[in-house]
Design an enzyme around this catalytic site. Sequence first.
Site, mmCIF file in Angstrom:
data_model
loop_
_atom_site.group_PDB
_atom_site.id
_atom_site.type_symbol
_atom_site.label_atom_id
_atom_site.label_comp_id
_atom_site.label_asym_id
_atom_site.label_seq_id
_atom_site.Cartn_x
_atom_site.Cartn_y
_atom_site.Cartn_z
ATOM 1 N N LYS A 198 4.333 0.239 -6.923
ATOM 2 C CA LYS A 198 3.916 1.455 -6.229
ATOM 3 C C LYS A 198 5.129 2.179 -5.652
ATOM 4 O O LYS A 198 6.225 1.627 -5.580
ATOM 5 C CB LYS A 198 2.942 1.114 -5.097
ATOM 6 C CG LYS A 198 3.608 0.416 -3.912
ATOM 7 C CD LYS A 198 2.662 0.222 -2.760
ATOM 8 C CE LYS A 198 3.409 -0.378 -1.565
ATOM 9 N NZ LYS A 198 2.536 -0.661 -0.419
ATOM 10 N N ASP A 228 -3.494 -1.397 7.042
ATOM 11 C CA ASP A 228 -3.403 -0.356 8.062
ATOM 12 C C ASP A 228 -4.381 0.768 7.717
ATOM 13 O O ASP A 228 -5.541 0.742 8.106
ATOM 14 C CB ASP A 228 -1.963 0.140 8.152
ATOM 15 C CG ASP A 228 -1.735 1.064 9.342
ATOM 16 O OD1 ASP A 228 -2.720 1.430 10.015
ATOM 17 O OD2 ASP A 228 -0.582 1.436 9.608
#
Length: 322
Positions: A198, A228
């Site tokens: 990523k 998160d």
Amino acid sequence: MIRDAKNVKIFTGTSNIKLAKKIIEHLGVGFGDSEILRFADGEVLTKIGERVRGCHVFIIQPTSEPVNESIMELLIFIDALKRASAANITVVMPYYGYARQDRKASPREPITAKLVANLLTTAGATRIMTMDLHANQIQGFFDIPVDHFKALPILANNFIEHGFVGDKVVVVSPDIGGVKRARELARWLDCKIAIIDKRRPKPNMSEVMNVIGEVEGKIAIFIDDMIDTAGTITNGAEAIMAMGAISSYACCTHAVFSGPAMERLEASPLKKIIITDTIEIPESKKIDKVKILSVDRLFAEGIKRVIENRSISELFEKVEKK
């Protein structure tokens, strides 16, 4: 139960009272007498209502949301205990806030994980007990003992109990940095791993570029130290499912769950998200997809061993897969 609790005092901050209560239940003791007050402008005042001179004191306080408030409350609590002549002050912080800022990723950036370590030590902490730091080397930021617990055995046993083992399973690392963690879980589940390649165009945003490894026809289990905003995990789950995975699950130690996290998880193809209670999840953020496992027994045993001057490393070895 603690053998000799005469000179042991256990206090809690306000960050995760539910976990603190479960920990002391296993220890068979009560909380020390304390009160945390706030002035009208938000300043914190901690009052210790009993003698702690010469005692071994434990403070249970993860530095979770609101992070700055939790840290300041903890520092003031430590200072109050030090000035009351506590012999030892062990900070039990299952979640270590600011752990992601552990290096200078670009010029003129702070290393806030080190700053927090300095603050805790200067305030008067003599020992830290924490779990799954974002980077293991944060232990080196301290000049006092650090007991670093792992939630991996707790998470792994959950999947083993449900039969998620062997060739039908693949453990997925959401990024290159999490490969070691993924390999550890794969060893428990006796399976292979895959890696999401990523990139982060900006903070709290990720884009899947490629998937390394075989996922077609597999049950995919993502593992990370924290979730998160859930962008990384949900984007990864969509990519894995598009490549032919049968189903996808996720697990993590620290459920930060900020911003759009719950909406993203609810809308994602993830069937279940397994987390621990290092961070207290408000009722408003709980969804059926999320399963919470407790770390209370592990921390209770760690506290007990510190009090009895027994090896902590033996506790770590106990939970390693044979």
